[in-house]
Design a protein around this motif. Sequence first.
Motif, mmCIF file in Angstrom:
data_model
loop_
_atom_site.group_PDB
_atom_site.id
_atom_site.type_symbol
_atom_site.label_atom_id
_atom_site.label_comp_id
_atom_site.label_asym_id
_atom_site.label_seq_id
_atom_site.Cartn_x
_atom_site.Cartn_y
_atom_site.Cartn_z
ATOM 1 N N VAL A 31 1.337 0.788 -1.027
ATOM 2 C CA VAL A 31 0.248 0.667 -0.057
ATOM 3 C C VAL A 31 -0.924 -0.151 -0.602
ATOM 4 O O VAL A 31 -1.766 -0.635 0.169
ATOM 5 C CB VAL A 31 -0.220 2.069 0.404
ATOM 6 C CG1 VAL A 31 -1.063 2.753 -0.665
ATOM 7 C CG2 VAL A 31 -0.979 1.998 1.728
ATOM 8 N N GLY A 32 -0.962 -0.359 -1.914
ATOM 9 C CA GLY A 32 -2.038 -1.138 -2.510
ATOM 10 C C GLY A 32 -1.760 -2.628 -2.594
ATOM 11 O O GLY A 32 -2.595 -3.384 -3.110
ATOM 12 N N LEU A 33 -0.622 -3.083 -2.062
ATOM 13 C CA LEU A 33 -0.308 -4.510 -2.091
ATOM 14 C C LEU A 33 -1.313 -5.311 -1.259
ATOM 15 O O LEU A 33 -1.959 -4.774 -0.347
ATOM 16 C CB LEU A 33 1.103 -4.751 -1.547
ATOM 17 C CG LEU A 33 2.287 -4.234 -2.384
ATOM 18 C CD1 LEU A 33 3.595 -4.450 -1.623
ATOM 19 C CD2 LEU A 33 2.337 -4.946 -3.733
ATOM 20 N N GLY A 34 -1.403 -6.598 -1.550
ATOM 21 C CA GLY A 34 -2.267 -7.465 -0.763
ATOM 22 C C GLY A 34 -1.755 -7.618 0.657
ATOM 23 O O GLY A 34 -0.565 -7.448 0.943
ATOM 24 N N ASN A 35 -2.666 -7.956 1.563
ATOM 25 C CA ASN A 35 -2.376 -8.157 2.989
ATOM 26 C C ASN A 35 -1.966 -6.881 3.704
ATOM 27 O O ASN A 35 -1.296 -6.925 4.737
ATOM 28 C CB ASN A 35 -1.318 -9.241 3.204
ATOM 29 C CG ASN A 35 -1.851 -10.629 2.918
ATOM 30 O OD1 ASN A 35 -3.065 -10.818 2.772
ATOM 31 N ND2 ASN A 35 -0.973 -11.610 2.826
ATOM 32 N N GLU A 77 8.076 4.070 5.128
ATOM 33 C CA GLU A 77 8.421 4.787 3.897
ATOM 34 C C GLU A 77 7.777 4.133 2.682
ATOM 35 O O GLU A 77 7.316 4.808 1.764
ATOM 36 C CB GLU A 77 9.934 4.832 3.724
ATOM 37 C CG GLU A 77 10.383 5.623 2.498
ATOM 38 C CD GLU A 77 11.892 5.694 2.382
ATOM 39 O OE1 GLU A 77 12.448 6.759 2.705
ATOM 40 O OE2 GLU A 77 12.498 4.676 1.976
ATOM 41 N N ALA A 78 7.745 2.800 2.677
ATOM 42 C CA ALA A 78 7.174 2.072 1.545
ATOM 43 C C ALA A 78 6.862 0.647 1.966
ATOM 44 O O ALA A 78 7.393 0.139 2.965
ATOM 45 C CB ALA A 78 8.143 2.074 0.364
ATOM 46 N N PHE A 79 5.985 0.007 1.175
ATOM 47 C CA PHE A 79 5.658 -1.399 1.376
ATOM 48 C C PHE A 79 6.244 -2.174 0.200
ATOM 49 O O PHE A 79 6.052 -1.800 -0.966
ATOM 50 C CB PHE A 79 4.150 -1.592 1.465
ATOM 51 C CG PHE A 79 3.530 -0.867 2.634
ATOM 52 C CD1 PHE A 79 3.438 -1.471 3.875
ATOM 53 C CD2 PHE A 79 3.061 0.431 2.493
ATOM 54 C CE1 PHE A 79 2.882 -0.803 4.962
ATOM 55 C CE2 PHE A 79 2.501 1.112 3.571
ATOM 56 C CZ PHE A 79 2.421 0.492 4.804
ATOM 57 N N LEU A 80 6.954 -3.231 0.507
ATOM 58 C CA LEU A 80 7.682 -3.977 -0.507
ATOM 59 C C LEU A 80 7.059 -5.356 -0.705
ATOM 60 O O LEU A 80 6.557 -5.958 0.245
ATOM 61 C CB LEU A 80 9.148 -4.133 -0.104
ATOM 62 C CG LEU A 80 9.876 -2.862 0.355
ATOM 63 C CD1 LEU A 80 11.285 -3.195 0.811
ATOM 64 C CD2 LEU A 80 9.885 -1.805 -0.750
ATOM 65 N N GLY A 81 7.104 -5.867 -1.953
ATOM 66 C CA GLY A 81 6.598 -7.200 -2.214
ATOM 67 C C GLY A 81 6.146 -7.355 -3.644
ATOM 68 O O GLY A 81 6.253 -6.427 -4.474
ATOM 69 N N GLY A 82 5.625 -8.537 -3.945
ATOM 70 C CA GLY A 82 5.093 -8.800 -5.270
ATOM 71 C C GLY A 82 3.607 -8.543 -5.290
ATOM 72 O O GLY A 82 3.146 -7.405 -5.312
ATOM 73 N N GLU A 83 2.813 -9.649 -5.221
ATOM 74 C CA GLU A 83 1.362 -9.479 -5.125
ATOM 75 C C GLU A 83 0.959 -9.051 -3.724
ATOM 76 O O GLU A 83 0.093 -8.211 -3.536
ATOM 77 C CB GLU A 83 0.676 -10.800 -5.493
ATOM 78 C CG GLU A 83 -0.842 -10.728 -5.444
ATOM 79 C CD GLU A 83 -1.486 -12.045 -5.836
ATOM 80 O OE1 GLU A 83 -2.691 -12.200 -5.587
ATOM 81 O OE2 GLU A 83 -0.778 -12.922 -6.384
ATOM 82 N N ASN A 84 1.611 -9.644 -2.713
ATOM 83 C CA ASN A 84 1.335 -9.325 -1.311
ATOM 84 C C ASN A 84 2.547 -8.656 -0.681
ATOM 85 O O ASN A 84 3.683 -8.798 -1.139
ATOM 86 C CB ASN A 84 0.993 -10.596 -0.534
ATOM 87 C CG ASN A 84 -0.295 -11.229 -0.999
ATOM 88 O OD1 ASN A 84 -1.272 -10.530 -1.299
ATOM 89 N ND2 ASN A 84 -0.324 -12.546 -1.083
ATOM 90 N N GLU A 130 5.622 -8.052 1.604
ATOM 91 C CA GLU A 130 6.650 -8.934 2.157
ATOM 92 C C GLU A 130 7.535 -8.225 3.173
ATOM 93 O O GLU A 130 8.190 -8.873 3.993
ATOM 94 C CB GLU A 130 7.508 -9.497 1.019
ATOM 95 C CG GLU A 130 6.723 -10.364 0.037
ATOM 96 C CD GLU A 130 7.536 -10.749 -1.183
ATOM 97 O OE1 GLU A 130 8.775 -10.499 -1.176
ATOM 98 O OE2 GLU A 130 6.959 -11.282 -2.147
ATOM 99 N N ALA A 131 7.555 -6.894 3.117
ATOM 100 C CA ALA A 131 8.373 -6.122 4.055
ATOM 101 C C ALA A 131 7.879 -4.684 4.092
ATOM 102 O O ALA A 131 7.246 -4.199 3.145
ATOM 103 C CB ALA A 131 9.847 -6.164 3.663
ATOM 104 N N ASP A 160 10.480 -7.463 8.083
ATOM 105 C CA ASP A 160 9.694 -8.530 7.468
ATOM 106 C C ASP A 160 8.224 -8.368 7.821
ATOM 107 O O ASP A 160 7.873 -8.095 8.983
ATOM 108 C CB ASP A 160 10.185 -9.902 7.949
ATOM 109 C CG ASP A 160 11.562 -10.255 7.394
ATOM 110 O OD1 ASP A 160 11.973 -9.648 6.387
ATOM 111 O OD2 ASP A 160 12.229 -11.129 7.988
ATOM 112 N N CYS A 161 7.364 -8.554 6.834
ATOM 113 C CA CYS A 161 5.932 -8.321 7.065
ATOM 114 C C CYS A 161 5.093 -9.167 6.122
ATOM 115 O O CYS A 161 5.257 -9.089 4.900
ATOM 116 C CB CYS A 161 5.613 -6.841 6.866
ATOM 117 S SG CYS A 161 3.878 -6.421 7.057
#
Length: 475
Positions: free
Chosen positions: A252-256, A350-357, A359-360, A390-391
Motif C-alpha cells: 500500500v506504500g507504493l507510489g501512485n 489483497e495486495a498492491f504489486l510493483g517496483g517503485e510504483n 503496477e497491478a 493492471d494498475c
Amino acid sequence: MADDLLKFVSINQQMPTKRTAGDRKADFDEIYDEFDTEGAKEQASRCSQCGVPFCHIHCPLGNNIPDWLRLTAEGRLEDAYEMASSTNNMPEICGRICPQDRLCEGNCVIEKDFDSVTIGSVEKYIADTAWENGWIKPITPAAERKESIGIIGAGPAGLAAAEELRKDGFQVHIYDRHDRAGGLLVYGIPGFKLEKDVVGRRTGRLEQSGITFHLDYEIGREATLSELREKHDALLIATGVYRARGLKAPGVGLGNIREALDYLTASNKVGFGDSVPEYESGALNAEGKNVVVIGGGDTAMDCVRTAVRQGAKSVKCLYRRDRANMPGSVREVQNAEEEGVEFEWLCGPEAFLGGENVEAVRAYRMRLGAPDATGRQAPEPVPDSTFNIDCDLAILALGFEPEDLPALFGSPELRVTRWGTVTVDHASMMTNLPGVFAAGDIVRGASLVVWAIRDGCDAAENIKSYLTAKQQDAA
C-alpha cells in the motif's frame, strides 16, 4: 383538486435532457440540461399531493416538497422558491447533489408503479430561475446585534449556520484553511455534478450580506482555539471530516497509490486554473493510465468519473459487496457505467504489486455471508479466487475520519469521542467548552451535505438561544 395536479397517471417521469456519454466525457460540465418552464411545470404536476408525504418525511431538512411542487405546477415560481428556501439554505445545490433516489424521490408514494416525481431537478430549476431573475437578495437583518460569532469551516454546515445567524443580525466571521469558501462543495465534488459558480453565488451572497470570510486561515497555525474564543462571543466548529480512512494491505506504500480527496482536490483546482504541480507531473492525473478505484460510495463514483474525463486508459471500481448493496447513488453508478467505467462487484484488494510504483492490484472475489451488526450481509473472501488487475494509479475511496482536533487546534481540553468526533450535548449542540458549539460531519461522522445544512441551521438556533439568554442574564 386543481386540474394542474395528480397527472402522474397520464404523464411519465421525465428527467431533464442528459448529455450523451461521449459528449460529457470531454469536459467537466454538468451532465443534465435545465428543465424549461413547461417541462418543470409538467413534472411538478405529477405530484399526488398525498396526505402523508413521505418525500417530506425522508428529507433531512423537512422540505415542504408537495407545496413547492404545487406552486411550480401553477406557474408561481417565485412563490415556489420562497417555499423551498424557507427550509433549505442551498436548494440549487441540494437539487444537484443530493442522492434523491435514497431520500425524497426514493420514498415518493407513486414511485413503485408510476416512477417518482423528479423532485431534485424541479428544485434545481426553481432555484436557478430565482437567481436568474434577481429574486435572491443579500440578507438585510431587521436590526444589528453586537455579538460576534466565529465559525470554523466554510463548508455546508458552516455556511448554513452563518446565513441563519446573519438573518438575526449577528456579526459573523468564517475561518477556513482553504483559499476558497465552500469546503467539500468546492474541492471535493467534481464540476460535472456541481459547477463551481453555483457555489460561488451562495458564498458571494453571504459576503454581500456582511459576513466576513477569513480564508487561508488555519486554526492552530494563525490562532489557537483559545485565542479565537477571546475574539468572539460564541464559536461553531464545522470543519467536516477529511482524513482518509486507511487500508492495510501489502504494497500500500507504493507510489501512485493516492487518497480520493487529494485526487479530487487537485482536479478541482486545475478546473479553477490553479497550478497544481502533482497534477502537472502526472502523480494526480489519470491521463493514459489504468486506474483502479477502491470503494463504493459517492466519493468513489466522483473519482471514477473524474478519471474518465482526464483521459484514463481504463477505469475499474472494486467494491466488496454487490450492486444491490452499493452505498453510492444508483444514478451515479449508472452514469459511470455509461461513461465506460467497469465495476468489479464482490471484489476486494489483497495486495498492491510493483517496483517503485504500483503496477497491478491483486484482488480476490468475495461472497455475502451472514448479516453483520447493522443487518447488512458481511462480505467474506472466496478461497483461491485471486486475480491481478493492471494498475498505474490506485485511488483509495474508503471514507473519511476526523482529524485530531484537540492537537490541531492547540486545545487539548476539547473533548472528543473515541472515534475522534467532537463531543456535544445533543440538546444544545454545545461542546464541553462554554460558548463553543459543533455541527455537521465533525459531530455525526462523514455524511451527506443535506445533513450538514440541517445541522448548521440547528446549531445557529442553539447559538442564538445561548447568546440571548446570556444577554438577559447580564441585564
